[in-house]
Structure formats: C-alpha cells, structure tokens
Design a protein around this motif. Structure first.
Motif, PDB file in Angstrom:
ATOM      1  N   ALA A  87       0.821  -1.214   0.000  1.00  0.00           N
ATOM      2  CA  ALA A  87       0.000   0.000   0.000  1.00  0.00           C
ATOM      3  C   ALA A  87       0.856   1.265   0.000  1.00  0.00           C
ATOM      4  CB  ALA A  87      -0.945  -0.002   1.198  1.00  0.00           C
ATOM      5  N   THR A  88       2.083   1.169   0.513  1.00  0.00           N
ATOM      6  CA  THR A  88       2.958   2.356   0.492  1.00  0.00           C
ATOM      7  C   THR A  88       3.292   2.757  -0.937  1.00  0.00           C
ATOM      8  OG1 THR A  88       5.049   1.108   0.606  1.00  0.00           O
ATOM      9  CG2 THR A  88       4.034   1.746   2.701  1.00  0.00           C
ATOM     10  N   THR A  89       3.259   1.788  -1.844  1.00  0.00           N
ATOM     11  CA  THR A  89       3.572   2.058  -3.247  1.00  0.00           C
ATOM     12  C   THR A  89       2.315   2.237  -4.083  1.00  0.00           C
ATOM     13  OG1 THR A  89       5.613   0.798  -3.057  1.00  0.00           O
ATOM     14  CG2 THR A  89       4.769   1.135  -5.264  1.00  0.00           C
ATOM     15  N   THR A  90       1.377   1.323  -3.945  1.00  0.00           N
ATOM     16  CA  THR A  90       0.207   1.352  -4.830  1.00  0.00           C
ATOM     17  C   THR A  90      -0.770   2.458  -4.478  1.00  0.00           C
ATOM     18  OG1 THR A  90      -0.951  -0.289  -3.464  1.00  0.00           O
ATOM     19  CG2 THR A  90       0.338  -1.116  -5.344  1.00  0.00           C
ATOM     20  N   ARG A  91      -0.910   2.745  -3.183  1.00  0.00           N
ATOM     21  CA  ARG A  91      -1.856   3.791  -2.762  1.00  0.00           C
ATOM     22  C   ARG A  91      -1.150   4.952  -2.066  1.00  0.00           C
ATOM     23  NH1 ARG A  91      -4.911  -1.045  -1.120  1.00  0.00           N
ATOM     24  NH2 ARG A  91      -4.197  -0.681   0.991  1.00  0.00           N
ATOM     25  N   GLN A  92       0.162   4.931  -2.085  1.00  0.00           N
ATOM     26  CA  GLN A  92       0.981   5.941  -1.425  1.00  0.00           C
ATOM     27  C   GLN A  92       0.555   6.208   0.014  1.00  0.00           C
ATOM     28  OE1 GLN A  92       0.803   8.002  -4.962  1.00  0.00           O
ATOM     29  NE2 GLN A  92       2.362   6.480  -5.420  1.00  0.00           N
ATOM     30  N   GLU A  93       0.186   5.134   0.699  1.00  0.00           N
ATOM     31  CA  GLU A  93      -0.161   5.230   2.114  1.00  0.00           C
ATOM     32  C   GLU A  93       1.112   5.075   2.935  1.00  0.00           C
ATOM     33  OE1 GLU A  93      -3.060   2.266   3.070  1.00  0.00           O
ATOM     34  OE2 GLU A  93      -4.530   3.072   1.663  1.00  0.00           O
ATOM     35  N   PRO A  94       1.224   5.807   4.025  1.00  0.00           N
ATOM     36  CA  PRO A  94       2.405   5.610   4.865  1.00  0.00           C
ATOM     37  C   PRO A  94       2.352   4.236   5.534  1.00  0.00           C
ATOM     38  CG  PRO A  94       0.868   7.110   5.923  1.00  0.00           C
ATOM     39  CD  PRO A  94       0.322   6.813   4.546  1.00  0.00           C
ATOM     40  N   LEU A  95       3.502   3.669   5.755  1.00  0.00           N
ATOM     41  CA  LEU A  95       3.575   2.405   6.485  1.00  0.00           C
ATOM     42  C   LEU A  95       3.137   2.676   7.918  1.00  0.00           C
ATOM     43  CD1 LEU A  95       4.502  -0.550   6.044  1.00  0.00           C
ATOM     44  CD2 LEU A  95       6.725   0.128   6.954  1.00  0.00           C
ATOM     45  N   PRO A  96       2.235   1.877   8.467  1.00  0.00           N
ATOM     46  CA  PRO A  96       1.800   2.109   9.848  1.00  0.00           C
ATOM     47  C   PRO A  96       3.003   2.209  10.790  1.00  0.00           C
ATOM     48  CG  PRO A  96       0.426   0.439   8.839  1.00  0.00           C
ATOM     49  CD  PRO A  96       1.541   0.733   7.872  1.00  0.00           C
ATOM     50  N   GLU A  97       2.905   3.100  11.752  1.00  0.00           N
ATOM     51  CA  GLU A  97       4.034   3.389  12.636  1.00  0.00           C
ATOM     52  C   GLU A  97       4.574   2.150  13.329  1.00  0.00           C
ATOM     53  OE1 GLU A  97       5.233   6.417  16.172  1.00  0.00           O
ATOM     54  OE2 GLU A  97       3.924   7.106  14.559  1.00  0.00           O
ATOM     55  N   LYS A  98       3.685   1.253  13.791  1.00  0.00           N
ATOM     56  CA  LYS A  98       4.190   0.054  14.475  1.00  0.00           C
ATOM     57  C   LYS A  98       5.045  -0.786  13.529  1.00  0.00           C
ATOM     58  CE  LYS A  98       0.304  -3.143  13.875  1.00  0.00           C
ATOM     59  NZ  LYS A  98      -0.608  -4.039  14.562  1.00  0.00           N
ATOM     60  N   PHE A  99       4.710  -0.799  12.241  1.00  0.00           N
ATOM     61  CA  PHE A  99       5.525  -1.525  11.276  1.00  0.00           C
ATOM     62  C   PHE A  99       6.823  -0.777  10.994  1.00  0.00           C
ATOM     63  CE2 PHE A  99       1.455  -3.456   9.239  1.00  0.00           C
ATOM     64  CZ  PHE A  99       1.303  -4.299  10.328  1.00  0.00           C
ATOM     65  N   GLN A 100       6.753   0.549  10.925  1.00  0.00           N
ATOM     66  CA  GLN A 100       7.964   1.347  10.700  1.00  0.00           C
ATOM     67  C   GLN A 100       9.008   1.064  11.768  1.00  0.00           C
ATOM     68  OE1 GLN A 100       7.350   5.573  10.166  1.00  0.00           O
ATOM     69  NE2 GLN A 100       5.472   5.236   9.011  1.00  0.00           N
ATOM     70  N   GLN A 101       8.557   1.057  13.011  1.00  0.00           N
ATOM     71  CA  GLN A 101       9.478   0.829  14.128  1.00  0.00           C
ATOM     72  C   GLN A 101      10.118  -0.549  14.040  1.00  0.00           C
ATOM     73  OE1 GLN A 101       6.889   1.473  17.458  1.00  0.00           O
ATOM     74  NE2 GLN A 101       6.954   3.702  17.277  1.00  0.00           N
ATOM     75  N   HIS A 102       9.320  -1.564  13.771  1.00  0.00           N
ATOM     76  CA  HIS A 102       9.857  -2.922  13.697  1.00  0.00           C
ATOM     77  C   HIS A 102      10.731  -3.111  12.460  1.00  0.00           C
ATOM     78  CE1 HIS A 102       7.788  -4.303  17.223  1.00  0.00           C
ATOM     79  NE2 HIS A 102       6.632  -3.892  16.734  1.00  0.00           N
ATOM     80  N   LEU A 103      10.395  -2.447  11.373  1.00  0.00           N
ATOM     81  CA  LEU A 103      11.214  -2.522  10.171  1.00  0.00           C
ATOM     82  C   LEU A 103      12.569  -1.856  10.419  1.00  0.00           C
ATOM     83  CD1 LEU A 103      11.558  -3.346   7.236  1.00  0.00           C
ATOM     84  CD2 LEU A 103      10.423  -1.220   6.570  1.00  0.00           C
ATOM     85  N   ALA A 104      12.559  -0.701  11.054  1.00  0.00           N
ATOM     86  CA  ALA A 104      13.818  -0.017  11.375  1.00  0.00           C
ATOM     87  C   ALA A 104      14.696  -0.874  12.283  1.00  0.00           C
ATOM     88  CB  ALA A 104      13.535   1.331  12.031  1.00  0.00           C
ATOM     89  N   THR A 105      14.073  -1.510  13.261  1.00  0.00           N
ATOM     90  CA  THR A 105      14.836  -2.394  14.151  1.00  0.00           C
ATOM     91  C   THR A 105      15.408  -3.582  13.393  1.00  0.00           C
ATOM     92  OG1 THR A 105      13.434  -1.762  16.019  1.00  0.00           O
ATOM     93  CG2 THR A 105      14.652  -3.826  16.242  1.00  0.00           C
ATOM     94  N   ALA A 106      14.609  -4.194  12.513  1.00  0.00           N
ATOM     95  CA  ALA A 106      15.071  -5.346  11.731  1.00  0.00           C
ATOM     96  C   ALA A 106      16.186  -4.940  10.787  1.00  0.00           C
ATOM     97  CB  ALA A 106      13.916  -5.964  10.962  1.00  0.00           C
ATOM     98  N   LEU A 107      16.068  -3.763  10.163  1.00  0.00           N
ATOM     99  CA  LEU A 107      17.134  -3.282   9.274  1.00  0.00           C
ATOM    100  C   LEU A 107      18.416  -3.034  10.042  1.00  0.00           C
ATOM    101  CD1 LEU A 107      15.125  -0.862   6.990  1.00  0.00           C
ATOM    102  CD2 LEU A 107      16.457  -2.833   6.234  1.00  0.00           C
ATOM    103  N   SER A 108      18.284  -2.432  11.209  1.00  0.00           N
ATOM    104  CA  SER A 108      19.445  -2.165  12.036  1.00  0.00           C
ATOM    105  C   SER A 108      20.128  -3.461  12.480  1.00  0.00           C
ATOM    106  CB  SER A 108      19.026  -1.345  13.262  1.00  0.00           C
ATOM    107  OG  SER A 108      20.115  -1.130  14.109  1.00  0.00           O
ATOM    108  N   ALA A 109      19.327  -4.423  12.874  1.00  0.00           N
ATOM    109  CA  ALA A 109      19.874  -5.722  13.314  1.00  0.00           C
ATOM    110  C   ALA A 109      20.556  -6.424  12.145  1.00  0.00           C
ATOM    111  CB  ALA A 109      18.768  -6.588  13.888  1.00  0.00           C
ATOM    112  N   GLY A 110      19.976  -6.308  10.965  1.00  0.00           N
ATOM    113  CA  GLY A 110      20.558  -6.951   9.785  1.00  0.00           C
ATOM    114  C   GLY A 110      21.888  -6.351   9.380  1.00  0.00           C
ATOM    115  N   ARG A 111      22.033  -5.083   9.582  1.00  0.00           N
ATOM    116  CA  ARG A 111      23.286  -4.417   9.205  1.00  0.00           C
ATOM    117  C   ARG A 111      24.396  -4.684  10.214  1.00  0.00           C
ATOM    118  NH1 ARG A 111      19.822   0.139   6.935  1.00  0.00           N
ATOM    119  NH2 ARG A 111      19.799  -0.453   4.753  1.00  0.00           N
ATOM    120  N   ARG A 112      23.991  -4.969  11.461  1.00  0.00           N
ATOM    121  CA  ARG A 112      24.997  -5.294  12.486  1.00  0.00           C
ATOM    122  C   ARG A 112      25.472  -6.719  12.334  1.00  0.00           C
ATOM    123  NH1 ARG A 112      21.447  -2.800  16.578  1.00  0.00           N
ATOM    124  NH2 ARG A 112      20.817  -4.920  16.962  1.00  0.00           N
ATOM    125  N   GLY A 113      24.532  -7.615  11.926  1.00  0.00           N
ATOM    126  CA  GLY A 113      24.833  -9.042  11.916  1.00  0.00           C
ATOM    127  C   GLY A 113      25.357  -9.503  10.661  1.00  0.00           C
TER     128      GLY A 113
END
Length: 113
Positions: A87-113
């Motif tokens: 939906a962030t692409t097809t309807r240009q809706e923002p990613l829900p905040e709870k998903f943003q937070q978890h995505l940022a954490t997962a990205l950060s963990a992936g870059r460390r590991g």
C-alpha cells in the motif's frame, strides 16, 4: 473367547479405525485449507519483497527476513504486513508506525549481523 466376545472386540477395532480415519481426513482438510490460504497470499508477499528489495537494497532472502521479523515482532500476520508495504507504493499510504518501528529495528539488526 466366544463368538460374541470376538464380535465385540472386532466392533471396537472398527470404531477405532473409523475415528483414526476421520482424524486423518480432518488433518488433510486443514492442511489443504492452509495451503489454499498460502497460495492466495503469496502474490502480495512477493510484491512486498520486491518493494523492500528496492527500497532497502537487499536480497530476496533479506527482504523475506524483514517481513518475517516485522510480522513476528508486531504480532501481525505476514500477509497483513505485506499488504501494508504494498500500500505504500500502490496507494501511497504511509507504512503504519508500528511496522515502521519494527522494520527499522530489523534493518538495524541486519546491518549489524
């Protein structure tokens, strides 16, 4: 053992076999239902993986791991996370905040590991 005792024993065996067969059929029915749901949600999950691969410059496996991490950490079904990403692409809706937070954490963990 007399004949009627043998018949009663045989009847119990038949009943047990019927119960086992019924349980087996139910297991197959549930598995088929789960596979059907997986096939229905697969296209949206694949689209979300592609979006994450582009947005995060990551591999298909890494995009899958990101979706799984967000799903697990937000206690949300995987296809629902995928729908929000798409939906962030097809309807240009923002990613829900709870998903943003978890995505940022997962990205950060992936870059460390």
């Amino acid at each position: 053992m007399n004949a009627s005792a043998c018949h009663g024993f045989r009847s119990r065996l038949d009943d047990d076999a019927d119960v086992a067969a019924g349980e087996s059929v139910e297991l197959w029915r549930r598995e088929a239902q789960q596979l059907r749901r997986a096939m229905e949600s697969r296209p949206i999950i694949d689209m979300a993986r592609g979006i994450l691969m582009t947005a995060c410059s990551c591999s298909p496996d890494d995009a899958w791991e990101l979706l799984v991490a967000v799903s697990q950490n937000s206690n949300t079904k995987l296809h629902e996370v995928a729908e929000a990403v798409v939906a962030t692409t097809t309807r240009q809706e923002p990613l829900p905040e709870k998903f943003q937070q978890h995505l940022a954490t997962a990205l950060s963990a992936g870059r460390r590991g």
